[in-house]
Design an enzyme around this catalytic site. Sequence first.
Site, PDB file in Angstrom:
ATOM      1  N   CYS A  67      33.003 -58.520 -15.127  1.00 59.76           N
ATOM      2  CA  CYS A  67      33.470 -57.180 -15.497  1.00 59.76           C
ATOM      3  C   CYS A  67      34.830 -56.875 -14.859  1.00 59.76           C
ATOM      4  CB  CYS A  67      32.420 -56.125 -15.176  1.00 59.76           C
ATOM      5  SG  CYS A  67      32.703 -54.582 -16.083  1.00 59.76           S
ATOM      6  N   HIS A 106      27.554 -57.923 -17.848  1.00 63.76           N
ATOM      7  CA  HIS A 106      26.947 -57.944 -16.509  1.00 63.76           C
ATOM      8  C   HIS A 106      25.748 -58.879 -16.475  1.00 63.76           C
ATOM      9  CE1 HIS A 106      29.088 -54.695 -14.277  1.00 63.76           C
ATOM     10  NE2 HIS A 106      29.382 -54.301 -15.500  1.00 63.76           N
ATOM     11  N   GLU A 112      24.581 -60.331 -13.924  1.00 66.87           N
ATOM     12  CA  GLU A 112      23.859 -60.213 -12.651  1.00 66.87           C
ATOM     13  C   GLU A 112      22.641 -59.304 -12.757  1.00 66.87           C
ATOM     14  OE1 GLU A 112      26.104 -56.440 -12.675  1.00 66.87           O
ATOM     15  OE2 GLU A 112      26.547 -58.486 -13.317  1.00 66.87           O
TER      16      GLU A 112
END
Length: 245
Positions: free
Chosen positions: A112, A218, A220
């Site tokens: 990001c 994202h 994660e």
Amino acid sequence: MTRPIVVIPACTKLIECHAFDAVGRKFSTAIAEVAECQPLLVPVGAGVTDIGAILELADAILLSGSVSNVAPEHYGEETPIKPDALDPLRDAVTLPLIRAAVERKTPLFAICRGFQELNVALGGSLHQAVHAVDGHNDHRARSNIPLDEMYGPVHPISLRGTLRDWVGSDEIMVNSLHWQGIARLGEGLKPEAFARDGLIEGVRGPDDAAFCLGVQWHPEWGAKSNPVSAALFRRFGAAAKGLTS
């Protein structure tokens, strides 16, 4: 046997008028639990960050997402559209760190804001507000909904090249929580993921790098349970360990 160290440069966060160095725990968790490496948070600020020392210590580097944006002065624009969403101390560390890491071929995973930093550090530019650019969709986060929904998949991206080979699919669904995006691609970066409106969502660095990947979404979030995210973090962890495949 000790785990490889993945350095994560921090963001500046004000808490009760005091400056803190902060990194979202979801990034550290993905590094520890999926990449199986040791996350190490590095503070930012004048006189507290030595890039040479970081590079000597780091087996790999993760550039995290953030609520802040890269200052547009770094890609030739004068006026930020969100002047209250800048973090010049992080910029001062991450931009030269990226250039040095790419040169040294230190494994690098940019997410990001980190994805945007990677592009800017290598001479690219950004759209400050993708939703205001003709022909592009609104990629901003949905508001007033639970985090699990906010970080849930909302649009497809098409993959090509090495990233497609890593993932094993031509198309995947990703989340979307960003205002900004790539306008001019940085030198040496290969675009390998695209949203339906043509916005670049993933780039890879030099082919001879063990791992140099930037993604706009994202991975994660819920990395352990998402097969695509898990595959990317495991490959990043393998690169940090000096393993290649």
